[in-house]
Write a protein that holds these residues in place. Sequence first.
Motif, PDB file in Angstrom:
ATOM      1  N   HIS A 418       0.831  -1.193   0.000  1.00 24.34           N
ATOM      2  CA  HIS A 418       0.000   0.000   0.000  1.00 24.34           C
ATOM      3  C   HIS A 418       0.880   1.263   0.000  1.00 24.34           C
ATOM      4  CE1 HIS A 418      -3.908   1.842   1.758  1.00 24.34           C
ATOM      5  NE2 HIS A 418      -3.519   2.429   0.660  1.00 24.34           N
ATOM      6  N   GLN A 421       2.555   1.799  -3.267  1.00 22.28           N
ATOM      7  CA  GLN A 421       1.630   2.363  -4.258  1.00 22.28           C
ATOM      8  C   GLN A 421       1.435   3.858  -4.024  1.00 22.28           C
ATOM      9  OE1 GLN A 421       0.505   0.770  -6.811  1.00 22.28           O
ATOM     10  NE2 GLN A 421       1.219  -1.266  -6.231  1.00 22.28           N
ATOM     11  N   ARG A 422       1.373   4.204  -2.742  1.00 19.55           N
ATOM     12  CA  ARG A 422       1.152   5.615  -2.419  1.00 19.55           C
ATOM     13  C   ARG A 422       2.335   6.463  -2.895  1.00 19.55           C
ATOM     14  NH1 ARG A 422       2.367   9.299   0.793  1.00 19.55           N
ATOM     15  NH2 ARG A 422       3.906   8.056   1.919  1.00 19.55           N
ATOM     16  N   MET A 424       4.378   5.736  -5.239  1.00 25.73           N
ATOM     17  CA  MET A 424       4.373   5.742  -6.697  1.00 25.73           C
ATOM     18  C   MET A 424       3.408   6.763  -7.251  1.00 25.73           C
ATOM     19  SD  MET A 424       5.515   2.385  -8.180  1.00 25.73           S
ATOM     20  CE  MET A 424       3.999   2.105  -8.968  1.00 25.73           C
ATOM     21  N   LEU A 425       2.220   6.808  -6.589  1.00 25.26           N
ATOM     22  CA  LEU A 425       1.217   7.762  -7.038  1.00 25.26           C
ATOM     23  C   LEU A 425       1.774   9.181  -6.912  1.00 25.26           C
ATOM     24  CD1 LEU A 425      -1.554   7.146  -8.140  1.00 25.26           C
ATOM     25  CD2 LEU A 425      -2.522   7.696  -5.906  1.00 25.26           C
ATOM     26  N   ARG A 464      11.616   5.601 -14.175  1.00 27.20           N
ATOM     27  CA  ARG A 464      10.868   4.438 -14.664  1.00 27.20           C
ATOM     28  C   ARG A 464      11.422   3.145 -14.101  1.00 27.20           C
ATOM     29  NH1 ARG A 464       9.723   6.413 -19.883  1.00 27.20           N
ATOM     30  NH2 ARG A 464       7.728   7.476 -19.691  1.00 27.20           N
ATOM     31  N   ILE A 467      10.336   2.786 -10.622  1.00 25.80           N
ATOM     32  CA  ILE A 467       8.909   2.455 -10.575  1.00 25.80           C
ATOM     33  C   ILE A 467       8.691   1.002 -10.943  1.00 25.80           C
ATOM     34  CG2 ILE A 467       6.658   2.930 -11.615  1.00 25.80           C
ATOM     35  CD1 ILE A 467       7.455   5.185  -9.866  1.00 25.80           C
ATOM     36  N   ASP A 468       9.401   0.566 -12.000  1.00 28.76           N
ATOM     37  CA  ASP A 468       9.241  -0.823 -12.444  1.00 28.76           C
ATOM     38  C   ASP A 468       9.603  -1.800 -11.326  1.00 28.76           C
ATOM     39  OD1 ASP A 468       8.433   0.013 -14.854  1.00 28.76           O
ATOM     40  OD2 ASP A 468      10.324  -0.377 -15.913  1.00 28.76           O
ATOM     41  N   ASP A 471       6.934  -1.596  -8.819  1.00 33.06           N
ATOM     42  CA  ASP A 471       5.646  -2.072  -9.322  1.00 33.06           C
ATOM     43  C   ASP A 471       5.550  -3.590  -9.257  1.00 33.06           C
ATOM     44  OD1 ASP A 471       3.574  -0.538  -9.964  1.00 33.06           O
ATOM     45  OD2 ASP A 471       4.034  -0.306 -12.095  1.00 33.06           O
ATOM     46  N   ARG A 487      12.355  -0.667 -22.387  1.00 32.69           N
ATOM     47  CA  ARG A 487      12.853   0.707 -22.336  1.00 32.69           C
ATOM     48  C   ARG A 487      14.193   0.850 -23.054  1.00 32.69           C
ATOM     49  NH1 ARG A 487       8.621   2.162 -19.649  1.00 32.69           N
ATOM     50  NH2 ARG A 487       8.220   1.536 -17.494  1.00 32.69           N
TER      51      ARG A 487
ATOM     52  N   GLY B  87       3.512   4.740 -17.109  1.00 37.26           N
ATOM     53  CA  GLY B  87       3.036   3.436 -17.560  1.00 37.26           C
ATOM     54  C   GLY B  87       3.009   2.436 -16.412  1.00 37.26           C
ATOM     55  N   ASP B  88       2.794   2.953 -15.196  1.00 38.63           N
ATOM     56  CA  ASP B  88       2.852   2.084 -14.018  1.00 38.63           C
ATOM     57  C   ASP B  88       1.562   1.290 -13.864  1.00 38.63           C
ATOM     58  OD1 ASP B  88       1.982   4.884 -13.441  1.00 38.63           O
ATOM     59  OD2 ASP B  88       1.243   3.847 -11.657  1.00 38.63           O
ATOM     60  N   LYS B  89       1.688   0.281 -13.101  1.00 39.39           N
ATOM     61  CA  LYS B  89       0.603  -0.673 -12.901  1.00 39.39           C
ATOM     62  C   LYS B  89      -0.688  -0.007 -12.449  1.00 39.39           C
ATOM     63  CE  LYS B  89      -0.545  -3.512  -8.926  1.00 39.39           C
ATOM     64  NZ  LYS B  89      -0.011  -3.788  -7.613  1.00 39.39           N
ATOM     65  N   GLN B  90      -0.545   0.880 -11.455  1.00 38.08           N
ATOM     66  CA  GLN B  90      -1.728   1.450 -10.821  1.00 38.08           C
ATOM     67  C   GLN B  90      -2.608   2.198 -11.831  1.00 38.08           C
ATOM     68  OE1 GLN B  90      -0.540   3.526  -7.415  1.00 38.08           O
ATOM     69  NE2 GLN B  90      -2.590   3.592  -6.515  1.00 38.08           N
ATOM     70  N   HIS B  91      -1.977   3.062 -12.594  1.00 34.35           N
ATOM     71  CA  HIS B  91      -2.745   3.847 -13.556  1.00 34.35           C
ATOM     72  C   HIS B  91      -3.293   2.990 -14.673  1.00 34.35           C
ATOM     73  CE1 HIS B  91      -0.843   7.226 -11.541  1.00 34.35           C
ATOM     74  NE2 HIS B  91      -1.746   8.001 -12.120  1.00 34.35           N
ATOM     75  N   PHE B 213      -8.425   2.621  -6.973  1.00 37.37           N
ATOM     76  CA  PHE B 213      -7.347   3.446  -7.516  1.00 37.37           C
ATOM     77  C   PHE B 213      -6.911   4.491  -6.488  1.00 37.37           C
ATOM     78  CE2 PHE B 213      -6.106   7.386  -9.711  1.00 37.37           C
ATOM     79  CZ  PHE B 213      -4.952   6.915 -10.326  1.00 37.37           C
ATOM     80  N   ARG B 214      -7.933   5.098  -5.854  1.00 34.96           N
ATOM     81  CA  ARG B 214      -7.650   6.147  -4.894  1.00 34.96           C
ATOM     82  C   ARG B 214      -6.856   5.594  -3.706  1.00 34.96           C
ATOM     83  NH1 ARG B 214      -9.764   8.166  -0.776  1.00 34.96           N
ATOM     84  NH2 ARG B 214     -11.507   6.722  -0.666  1.00 34.96           N
ATOM     85  N   GLY B 216      -4.902   3.059  -3.791  1.00 28.22           N
ATOM     86  CA  GLY B 216      -3.669   2.384  -4.200  1.00 28.22           C
ATOM     87  C   GLY B 216      -3.741   0.883  -4.038  1.00 28.22           C
ATOM     88  N   LEU B 217      -4.936   0.313  -4.273  1.00 28.37           N
ATOM     89  CA  LEU B 217      -5.114  -1.120  -4.038  1.00 28.37           C
ATOM     90  C   LEU B 217      -5.097  -1.948  -5.316  1.00 28.37           C
ATOM     91  CD1 LEU B 217      -7.855  -1.054  -1.278  1.00 28.37           C
ATOM     92  CD2 LEU B 217      -5.419  -1.559  -1.013  1.00 28.37           C
ATOM     93  N   LEU B 218      -4.816  -1.310  -6.435  1.00 27.01           N
ATOM     94  CA  LEU B 218      -4.872  -2.086  -7.686  1.00 27.01           C
ATOM     95  C   LEU B 218      -3.634  -2.941  -7.865  1.00 27.01           C
ATOM     96  CD1 LEU B 218      -6.462   0.543 -10.034  1.00 27.01           C
ATOM     97  CD2 LEU B 218      -7.262  -1.786  -9.761  1.00 27.01           C
TER      98      LEU B 218
END
Lengths: 601, 218
Positions: A418, A421-422, A424-425, A464, A467-468, A471, A487, B87-91, B213-214, B216-218
């Motif tokens: 989690h 992901q945060r 990354m966002l 990237r 991130i990869d 991810d 890439r 190009g990340d997983k989440q989006h 998505f919000r 971050g659980l995808l």
Amino acid sequence: VRPILYGLVFQLIFLLYWPGQASAAVQLIEQAWVLESSSTSPPVFTPSRWKKTALPDHWDMSRKDFGGQVWYYATFSLDQTVKTPWAIYLPRAVHTVEVYINGSVIGNSGHFTQPLSRNWVRPHLFNISPGLLKAGENTLAIRLAGYVHANSGLYAVSIGAENELKPIYQTRYHLQITASQMSALLMFCIGLLAIVLWNYRRTDPVYFWLGLSSFMGAILTSNWWVQEIPVDRVYWETFWYGSIGWYVYCIVNFVHRFIGFGSRRIENSFMVYLLISTPTLLLVDESLLVRVSNVILAGYMVHAAYILTLMYMARTRENARDVYVLLACLWVALLLAAHDWLGEAIEPPPINLFVFYLSPLMVLVVILWVLLSRHFRTLNAFENLTAELQSRVDEKSVQLEQSHQQILQLERIKAIDHERQRIMLDLHDGMGGYLVSALSITELELGNDNTLHQTLTLAMQDLRFMIDSMDADDADLITVLAMFRQRMEPILKSQGIGLTWQVEQEPRLINAGPSQSLQVMRIVQEAVTNIIKHAAATEVVITMKQQAIVIRDNGSGLQANDHSGHGLDNMQRRASSIDANVKLQSTAEGITLSLSWGDIH
Amino acid sequence: VTYPVFIVEDDDNTRARLQRAVENHAELTVCYAEACLSGARRALDSGITPKVALIDIGLPDGSGLELIHELTHRSKPVDCMVISVLGDKQHVMAALSAGATGYILKDSHIDQIADDILMLIQGGSPISPMIARHLLKHFKLSDLVPDDANENQSRAELTDRETEVLILISNGYKRKEIAVSLVITINTVGTHVNNIYRKLSVGSNIEAIQEAFRQGLL
């Protein structure tokens, strides 16, 4: 066990009928003269008025329908005057007896006023004063008072040395009086205990009926040992006969509850029978008391037979062994009852003991044994069940603990994911956005070949890569590498280098994780960058194996004056951090760089 | 023939760049470019009929996911590509779940952007190894865990061939290599990818996707 049991039974029978061994010095008087007379002192013996009779003289046979007082007269002769203490032994004299030797009273078994002393099975031993006996003929007069149809009568009388008669008397006394008293006391105590038990366990009515039946049994045996009754005979007989009925009633109730079935109607009808029949005794004429009692007793016997039938029917329902033991015990009780009844009914009457008093005690003990064994069986089963439950609870606790740990582990992984992901966002929306924006601006204003634009492109590329690696899930090194290929390939292409991608097996690191994947990717990136910069190659082959990644080019190999080492130190440092190793092989056909690691332990 | 492209992107520089990339290609033309969700909806209501829509997720007045869902669930669906920085997983997964059939990277070379759009039009949706890996996981999980929220919806399952394609993509193989390895055409590989995307968005719930998505659980 069996020989011991047979021995005991034999011993019991022997005791029941052994009259006592007496020497020749003891005289057994089996013939007497008898006179029905209410005289309070020995009447004068005149053969015309007196009748000759054999002893035992059982009134219910010899003088049916007679109730009152009888005098017995007998003579015995002595060769010489006696110097040792003598005594007279009466095995049985029902009800009150008084003995005279040569006209002098030597003792009695109670009083002659109503109600008479009850001496149903009580033996008597009267000492004879030494001076009373004389050489030659002596007279014996016995005064006996009894009731009609009440087993009154006199057994054969023994006269002899006290030290010879006393043991015989004592044996009979203990077997009839002491034993029945003990039995009554024991039953009273057990009854009390059962009632107390029931008080603590009201849901188990068997204990109530067991306790009540014990009290009734104790009252029942009182006929053996109670001598003086506090109330009128009719009340006492009513009370005593009633106790037999209530005893059987208790046993019926007990058996119903013990085997778990039985008709309530029978219990109720029996109760009504008891409530009506018992007071009836108070109304009938005293001369008919015993006869009516016997008729009422027949009703009790019907119910006793019912109990036996019911138990026989229940033998398959309940624990078979318990039921058989109880059945056998009830049969023995019936046998003892029959034995005592025959002792009064056979003519001439045998000089036996009356032993039915043992029955209630025996039944009680057997019931207690059955109840206790059943109780312990249940207790054992319960303990086994508890132990089994406990072990299952333990097992489940361990399982729960394990799944709890798993859940914790999963939650931890989820929390990390989690968080990843945060971040990354944030990178995406923040830094990524700015970088892209900056890229478009430089591209628009300065063109693609600008150094700033190229640096920004590299920054973007590096972002990237990070991130990869983040991810991917922990074990997805191959996918991280695949992203790298996607890439990297356009860059290689633009330099005129072809890329061959071979996945022999998915590589698996010893400790897989995003940072480990990133390290691997950076090593590969460095290797590829080196090839672009130095190798003068036209072809790169990247091969993935389970424990190695091999990068081979077809360039000119390491040059003698090349001191850069192709960044080998840097790659080796990265490799060490993930427990891997980098090896460089250079030939004229090109350089082979292999990154390898050991087994997953 | 030129294909009309609809662009929804709030960053002016990026939008300008994307516009340039589209206009530079002979077969593509920008029919409309918008910076916000409400503007995009107004434009669509006015009757424009784009062939492809390029949509950013983080719009100032809402989520581009909604727009993707609307456009791909119309009676005449519009192919949607999500504009992603990384190009990340989440989006990408969120956009694919909402109904998108591809993605473009904001910083891709201008020619590359146009190539990606054309490739989508010709039936070859873009996919990265990472996305392939996550798709594999998604469908594998769907097999194992029944989704209570969608229990009355029959969940789509991947065919063996689709799974094979996804595994090869996630291992880094390119379409051409996959086509050779599986003895199929490159177009068939693209069709498989398209089908997988469609299966992902079948019965998807836009609110649930946005919430996931919000968080971050995808």
